[in-house]
Each structure stands twice: as structure tokens, then as C-alpha cells.
Write an enzyme that holds these catalytic residues in place. Structure first.
Site, PDB file in Angstrom:
ATOM      1  CG  ASP A   1      -7.381  -1.904  -3.902  1.00 39.01           C
ATOM      2  OD1 ASP A   1      -8.042  -1.183  -3.134  1.00 39.01           O
ATOM      3  OD2 ASP A   1      -6.145  -2.014  -3.843  1.00 39.01           O
TER       4      ASP A   1
ATOM      5  CB  SER B   1      -0.979  -0.044   1.183  1.00 40.04           C
ATOM      6  OG  SER B   1      -1.966   0.948   1.065  1.00 40.04           O
TER       7      SER B   1
ATOM      8  CG  HIS C   1      -5.905  -1.942  -0.245  1.00 44.71           C
ATOM      9  ND1 HIS C   1      -5.266  -1.435  -1.354  1.00 44.71           N
ATOM     10  CD2 HIS C   1      -5.231  -1.466   0.838  1.00 44.71           C
ATOM     11  CE1 HIS C   1      -4.250  -0.669  -0.952  1.00 44.71           C
ATOM     12  NE2 HIS C   1      -4.210  -0.689   0.367  1.00 44.71           N
TER      13      HIS C   1
END
Length: 207
Positions: free
Chosen positions: A155, A94, A183
Site C-alpha cells: 500500500d 480507507s 490500497h
């Protein structure tokens, strides 16, 4: 290989260890992983409740709403690598993936000397603002090393983060896997494909 691992915003090194445990188990091959904690304390990210406990604190490396903090984060990362390295590869999840990419671009610009052989980007956060802050452009700032990019087609946190970041990397040395989750890291068959792709990335890095 010795991996430097960078977690996502609102998580911590413990969370990333749990997130990547199946992937690291399948990779085997005696790799070492060093998880680096962010310096800015922030609230817990959504979706990591099961991987944390009430006494845990949660961190970020930089504030996406104040990108001047990204410069400090890159400097801190550089200091850490100089002190605790060398490392062979960087693995970012991320916002950790975005920081890793920003750092690589900055190092290439400075003197072309990059302290990693390859990079693994997992579920990259949105990064358009960060690349704009750097003034980074794929036509002149490609990350020139073997890279693996893994993100989910569902996501909702960063719908274009993985695809956008992959465009900043040399397509001749780039592995891309889009799995069917959100995600997060892939599971089952997609996990096997991710492991195969990362092994290919490591192989290219060692040539």
C-alpha cells in the site's frame, strides 16, 4: 448481519459496492449492506477509473486538511444511524475506516454505548492526524469490540494506515490480515483468508 458501509475519499457508494463485491459474495450468509454517501464533493481518487463513469460524482465524509469537518461527519453519521438503523456492524474502506474508528471512539467516550457489534476496517487511510485531533490514545481509547483489519503490504497510499488503526483496537478481539497487494481489497487466497477472518469477527460479535 446488517452492515453500514463507508467508502473512501474521492469515491462513492457505487465504487465501494464494486470494490467489495467479491468479498460480499464470498461472505454469503444473507447479510445486508447499506452504503452511505459522503457529503463533500471532491475530485475522483486515483485508481478507481475502471469502476466509475463520466457522470459519476465523488465524495468524502470530511476534509483531511480541515479536521474540524470530522466532527460534523461524526454527527451526521450518528444522525444517520439513529434514523436508518439499527445496524449490526460497520465496514469502512480507507477514509471510511478512519471515520468509523473515530466515531466508535467518540461513542465509547460519551456513554460507552456503541451502535455496532463489530467493525471491519479495509485498507485504512493514514489516521495519525485524526487520532491526534480526537486526542485518542491506545492506552485509554481502545475500541472494545471484535474487529477485522485487512490491508496490503504494498500500500503506497497509506503505508501505515492499517497497522496504526489496528493498534487502536482490543488485541484480544482483533483479526489482522496483511495481503500482498496495495490500497485495495485482497484477491484469490488472501480473499479466502479475509472472509474467514470476518466470519470469525461476526461469530465473536454474536456471542
Amino acid at each position: 448481519m446488517k452492515f453500514l458501509c463507508l467508502h473512501g475519499n474521492g469515491t462513492n457508494s457505487h465504487v465501494m459496492q464494486l470494490q467489495t463485491a467479491p468479498l460480499r459474495h464470498e461472505l454469503e450468509d444473507g447479510h445486508d449492506y447499506e452504503f452511505v454517501e459522503g457529503a463533500i464533493e471532491i475530485p475522483m481518487a486515483e485508481g478507481v477509473e475502471a469502476m466509475s463513469s463520466p457522470e459519476h460524482r465523488f465524495y468524502a465524509y470530511y476534509d483531511p486538511d480541515d479536521l474540524s469537518t470530522a466532527k460534523r461527519a461524526m454527527d451526521q453519521l450518528d444522525d444517520y444511524i439513529s434514523t436508518e438503523g439499527p445496524f449490526d456492524a460497520v465496514m469502512g474502506f480507507s477514509a471510511g475506516a478512519v471515520l468509523a474508528a473515530m466515531y466508535l471512539i467518540q461513542k465509547q467516550r460519551q456513554d460507552g454505548s456503541v451502535p455496532f457489534k463489530c467493525a471491519v476496517f479495509l485498507a485504512s487511510a493514514n489516521n495519525t492526524a485524526e487520532m491526534g485531533y480526537l486526542g485518542a490514545d491506545a492506552s485509554r481509547d481502545l475500541i472494545r469490540m471484535p474487529t477485522a483489519h485487512i490491508w496490503g503490504s504494498a500500500d503506497q497510499t497509506a503505508p501505515t494506515g492499517g497497522a496504526d488503526l489496528s493498534k487502536m483496537c482490543d488485541s484480544t478481539q482483533r483479526f489482522i490480515l496483511v495481503h500482498d497487494a496495495g490500497h485495495e481489497l485482497p484477491k484469490q487466497t488472501y480473499l479466502t483468508q479475509a472472509v474467514q477472518g470476518i466470519r470469525r469477527t461476526i461469530y465473536l460479535a454474536n456471542q
